[in-house]
Write an enzyme that holds these catalytic residues in place. Structure first.
Site, PDB file in Angstrom:
ATOM      1  N   LYS A  40      45.131  39.074  35.875  1.00  0.00           N
ATOM      2  CA  LYS A  40      45.703  37.876  35.266  1.00  0.00           C
ATOM      3  C   LYS A  40      44.563  36.968  34.808  1.00  0.00           C
ATOM      4  CE  LYS A  40      49.043  34.225  36.544  1.00  0.00           C
ATOM      5  NZ  LYS A  40      49.946  33.784  37.632  1.00  0.00           N
ATOM      6  N   SER A 114      54.683  33.519  36.335  1.00  0.00           N
ATOM      7  CA  SER A 114      53.696  33.350  35.288  1.00  0.00           C
ATOM      8  C   SER A 114      52.780  34.561  35.110  1.00  0.00           C
ATOM      9  CB  SER A 114      52.835  32.119  35.606  1.00  0.00           C
ATOM     10  OG  SER A 114      52.082  32.308  36.794  1.00  0.00           O
ATOM     11  N   SER A 138      55.473  33.599  41.092  1.00  0.00           N
ATOM     12  CA  SER A 138      54.837  34.138  39.892  1.00  0.00           C
ATOM     13  C   SER A 138      54.349  35.575  40.014  1.00  0.00           C
ATOM     14  CB  SER A 138      53.667  33.241  39.468  1.00  0.00           C
ATOM     15  OG  SER A 138      54.138  31.996  39.014  1.00  0.00           O
TER      16      SER A 138
END
Length: 215
Positions: A40, A114, A138
């Site tokens: 990420k 996310s 997330s």
């Protein structure tokens, strides 16, 4: 599916060649040696742009790896690239620097957030595992929407140093993969005490996959 925002093709091939030579010489670092992963885009990576998918940080290039990235490199994992996310791990996909990731099972649908790119890339087979962060779901959200496994570990088990913060008292770093065993192996490579992180827990590291067949 827009899961990657930065692709590290050249360095990944070099790392793969090096891993092959090491393994052939029986210099085996463990189950993550030679395994391709994605991160990420809020994990600091030395010399590689890390934006938290915000226009504010579009040109930010860290000068050192996050602790968890260093640990995975030491385990022999190969970094394929940085993955899409929601801006600052909080805003929606429409406010982000890059195009939003799409769900590989149906590209007119979202992969959750996310850690959107992490969930999408793993589900599409574009990496064997990925790192995400979880403050309010997330990791677990993208895992559920993409049909994979996501783990939010106990707070303090994985260092937060070098991870762009959302809420430092609530942020958790964790793996996404296609099986619980793969998540356990990734967790094994990431966990451990970090004296540079005030929230890091000084605890021994068990074998997370030792009893995984026990239910």
């Amino acid at each position: 599916i827009n899961s990657y925002v930065t692709i590290l093709a050249d360095s990944a091939l070099k790392e793969a060649s090096a891993a092959t030579l090491e393994i052939e010489k029986r210099t085996y670092r463990g189950p993550l040696h030679g395994i391709p992963i994605g991160l990420k885009d809020l994990f600091d990576t030395e010399g590689i742009r890390t934006t938290a998918q915000s226009k504010v940080l579009e040109h930010r290039v860290p000068d050192q790896d996050a602790t968890v990235v260093s640990k995975l490199r030491q385990s022999g994992a190969i970094l394929l690239g940085k993955l899409a996310m929601h801006e600052f791990a909080l805003g929606g996909p429409t406010t982000s620097l890059f195009k939003p990731a799409r769900n590989p099972w149906s590209t007119d649908r979202i992969p959750g957030g996310s850690s959107s790119g992490s969930g999408a890339a793993v589900a599409a087979g574009l990496c064997m595992g990925a790192l995400g962060s979880d403050t309010m779901g997330s990791i677990r959200g993208p895992a559920a929407l993409c049909g994979i496994v996501g783990l939010k570990p106990t707070y303090g088990r994985i260092s937060l140093r070098g991870v762009f913060p959302n809420s430092t008292s609530l942020d958790h770093v964790g793996p996404l993969a296609r099986s619980a065993r793969d998540c356990a192996l990734l967790l094994q490579g990431m966990a451990g005490y970090d004296p540079t992180d005030p929230a890091s827990a000084d605890l021994s590291i068990p074998d997370f996959s030792a009893e995984i067949e026990g239910g």
